[in-house]
Design a protein around this motif. Structure first.
Motif, PDB file in Angstrom:
ATOM      1  N   VAL A  79       0.834  58.122   7.544  1.00  0.00           N
ATOM      2  CA  VAL A  79       0.405  57.276   8.672  1.00  0.00           C
ATOM      3  C   VAL A  79      -1.088  57.472   8.956  1.00  0.00           C
ATOM      4  N   TYR A  80      -2.012  56.254   8.934  1.00  0.00           N
ATOM      5  CA  TYR A  80      -3.096  56.259   9.258  1.00  0.00           C
ATOM      6  C   TYR A  80      -3.682  55.482  10.560  1.00  0.00           C
ATOM      7  N   LEU A  81      -4.943  55.986  11.047  1.00  0.00           N
ATOM      8  CA  LEU A  81      -5.455  55.210  12.140  1.00  0.00           C
ATOM      9  C   LEU A  81      -6.887  54.913  11.981  1.00  0.00           C
ATOM     10  N   GLN A  82      -7.408  53.838  11.456  1.00  0.00           N
ATOM     11  CA  GLN A  82      -8.511  53.468  11.161  1.00  0.00           C
ATOM     12  C   GLN A  82      -9.338  53.003  12.426  1.00  0.00           C
ATOM     13  N   MET A  83     -10.317  53.844  12.810  1.00  0.00           N
ATOM     14  CA  MET A  83     -11.013  53.895  14.182  1.00  0.00           C
ATOM     15  C   MET A  83     -12.576  53.046  14.242  1.00  0.00           C
ATOM     16  N   ASN A  84     -12.711  52.016  14.561  1.00  0.00           N
ATOM     17  CA  ASN A  84     -14.233  51.602  14.280  1.00  0.00           C
ATOM     18  C   ASN A  84     -14.709  51.381  15.632  1.00  0.00           C
ATOM     19  N   ASN A  85     -15.856  51.154  15.522  1.00  0.00           N
ATOM     20  CA  ASN A  85     -16.920  50.848  16.745  1.00  0.00           C
ATOM     21  C   ASN A  85     -16.609  51.898  17.780  1.00  0.00           C
ATOM     22  N   LEU A  86     -16.599  53.194  17.778  1.00  0.00           N
ATOM     23  CA  LEU A  86     -15.843  54.298  18.552  1.00  0.00           C
ATOM     24  C   LEU A  86     -16.647  54.430  19.662  1.00  0.00           C
ATOM     25  N   LYS A  87     -16.280  54.548  20.738  1.00  0.00           N
ATOM     26  CA  LYS A  87     -16.779  54.828  22.316  1.00  0.00           C
ATOM     27  C   LYS A  87     -16.437  56.273  22.805  1.00  0.00           C
ATOM     28  N   PRO A  88     -17.505  56.593  23.685  1.00  0.00           N
ATOM     29  CA  PRO A  88     -17.419  58.018  24.271  1.00  0.00           C
ATOM     30  C   PRO A  88     -15.977  58.098  24.928  1.00  0.00           C
ATOM     31  N   GLU A  89     -15.322  57.183  25.552  1.00  0.00           N
ATOM     32  CA  GLU A  89     -14.027  57.294  26.264  1.00  0.00           C
ATOM     33  C   GLU A  89     -13.004  57.218  25.238  1.00  0.00           C
ATOM     34  N   ASP A  90     -13.363  57.238  24.035  1.00  0.00           N
ATOM     35  CA  ASP A  90     -12.347  57.505  22.887  1.00  0.00           C
ATOM     36  C   ASP A  90     -12.036  59.011  22.755  1.00  0.00           C
ATOM     37  N   THR A  91     -13.087  59.839  23.006  1.00  0.00           N
ATOM     38  CA  THR A  91     -12.960  61.169  22.921  1.00  0.00           C
ATOM     39  C   THR A  91     -11.695  61.818  23.450  1.00  0.00           C
ATOM     40  N   ALA A  92     -10.841  62.407  22.610  1.00  0.00           N
ATOM     41  CA  ALA A  92      -9.585  63.057  23.091  1.00  0.00           C
ATOM     42  C   ALA A  92      -8.952  63.599  21.688  1.00  0.00           C
ATOM     43  N   VAL A  93      -8.040  64.513  22.105  1.00  0.00           N
ATOM     44  CA  VAL A  93      -7.154  65.008  20.862  1.00  0.00           C
ATOM     45  C   VAL A  93      -6.103  64.096  20.547  1.00  0.00           C
ATOM     46  N   TYR A  94      -6.138  63.431  19.399  1.00  0.00           N
ATOM     47  CA  TYR A  94      -5.239  62.579  18.670  1.00  0.00           C
ATOM     48  C   TYR A  94      -3.906  62.948  18.149  1.00  0.00           C
ATOM     49  N   TYR A  95      -2.804  62.457  18.420  1.00  0.00           N
ATOM     50  CA  TYR A  95      -1.616  63.198  18.249  1.00  0.00           C
ATOM     51  C   TYR A  95      -0.838  62.052  17.318  1.00  0.00           C
ATOM     52  N   CYS A  96      -0.195  62.206  16.318  1.00  0.00           N
ATOM     53  CA  CYS A  96       0.755  61.306  15.372  1.00  0.00           C
ATOM     54  C   CYS A  96       2.026  61.799  15.828  1.00  0.00           C
ATOM     55  N   ALA A  97       3.013  60.763  15.904  1.00  0.00           N
ATOM     56  CA  ALA A  97       4.238  61.113  16.409  1.00  0.00           C
ATOM     57  C   ALA A  97       5.222  60.170  15.805  1.00  0.00           C
ATOM     58  N   SER A  98       6.495  60.491  15.825  1.00  0.00           N
ATOM     59  CA  SER A  98       7.540  59.763  14.853  1.00  0.00           C
ATOM     60  C   SER A  98       8.858  59.725  15.485  1.00  0.00           C
ATOM     61  N   SER A  99       9.565  58.756  15.548  1.00  0.00           N
ATOM     62  CA  SER A  99      10.969  58.819  16.033  1.00  0.00           C
ATOM     63  C   SER A  99      11.474  57.417  15.995  1.00  0.00           C
ATOM     64  N   THR A 100      12.569  57.164  16.697  1.00  0.00           N
ATOM     65  CA  THR A 100      13.415  55.827  16.538  1.00  0.00           C
ATOM     66  C   THR A 100      13.519  55.185  18.058  1.00  0.00           C
ATOM     67  N   PRO A 101      12.766  55.126  18.931  1.00  0.00           N
ATOM     68  CA  PRO A 101      13.107  54.899  20.139  1.00  0.00           C
ATOM     69  C   PRO A 101      13.349  52.947  19.911  1.00  0.00           C
ATOM     70  N   ALA A 102      13.891  52.417  20.876  1.00  0.00           N
ATOM     71  CA  ALA A 102      13.827  50.989  20.906  1.00  0.00           C
ATOM     72  C   ALA A 102      12.505  50.572  20.948  1.00  0.00           C
ATOM     73  N   LEU A 103      12.437  49.427  20.517  1.00  0.00           N
ATOM     74  CA  LEU A 103      10.879  48.706  20.513  1.00  0.00           C
ATOM     75  C   LEU A 103      10.244  48.502  21.945  1.00  0.00           C
ATOM     76  N   SER A 104      11.276  48.279  22.965  1.00  0.00           N
ATOM     77  CA  SER A 104      10.754  48.260  24.149  1.00  0.00           C
ATOM     78  C   SER A 104      10.218  49.663  24.723  1.00  0.00           C
ATOM     79  N   ALA A 105      10.536  50.613  24.067  1.00  0.00           N
ATOM     80  CA  ALA A 105       9.777  52.109  24.554  1.00  0.00           C
ATOM     81  C   ALA A 105       9.086  52.602  23.485  1.00  0.00           C
ATOM     82  N   ILE A 106       8.439  51.761  22.613  1.00  0.00           N
ATOM     83  CA  ILE A 106       7.730  52.409  21.377  1.00  0.00           C
ATOM     84  C   ILE A 106       6.406  52.781  21.866  1.00  0.00           C
ATOM     85  N   ARG A 107       6.024  52.427  23.234  1.00  0.00           N
ATOM     86  CA  ARG A 107       4.546  52.871  23.785  1.00  0.00           C
ATOM     87  C   ARG A 107       4.951  54.251  24.711  1.00  0.00           C
TER      88      ARG A 107
END
Length: 125
Positions: A79-107
């Motif tokens: 799984v990839y995340l291409q990040m362009n035009n990065l901003k200081p507010e994008d600073t964080a620890v980024y985590y990859c996750a996987s599961s099978t929630p309903a689409l309504s709960a994917i966030r």
């Protein structure tokens, strides 16, 4: 045993790009949603992007739309995340996750069973 391993984080300047990768093992990625979340110091973990199984539909938080792109290679279990035009507010620890929630709960991070250890992204002015 399911394992997710992120890589590709680092220190960049505002406007730069980074590509995060997540290697997935122990589950058939094609049958699972895959998502990226991030957590800044003192903040709650927040949704960034998701790729619904098997990979035809993607979802993004408003603040990264047009700048970030999630993609996946089910055969390689990546799984990839291409990040362009990065901003200081994008600073964080980024985590990859996987599961099978309903689409309504994917966030919703609480709906994800499998997580990586995270990779730090720091964007300076």
């Amino acid at each position: 045993q399911v394992q997710l391993a992120e890589s590709g984080g680092g220190l960049v300047q505002e406007g730069d790009s980074l590509r995060l990768s997540c290697a997935v093992s122990g589950l058939p990625l094609i049958n699972y949603h895959a998502a990226w979340f991030r957590q800044a110091p003192g903040q709650e973990r927040e949704f960034v992007a998701a790729s619904a199984r098997p990979g035809s539909n993607s979802y993004y938080t408003e603040t990264v739309k047009g700048r970030f792109t999630i993609s996946r290679d089910n055969a390689k279990k990546m799984v990839y995340l291409q990040m362009n035009n990065l901003k200081p507010e994008d600073t964080a620890v980024y985590y990859c996750a996987s599961s099978t929630p309903a689409l309504s709960a994917i966030r919703r991070p609480e709906m994800y069973r499998y997580w990586g250890q995270g990779t730090q992204v720091t964007v300076s002015l």
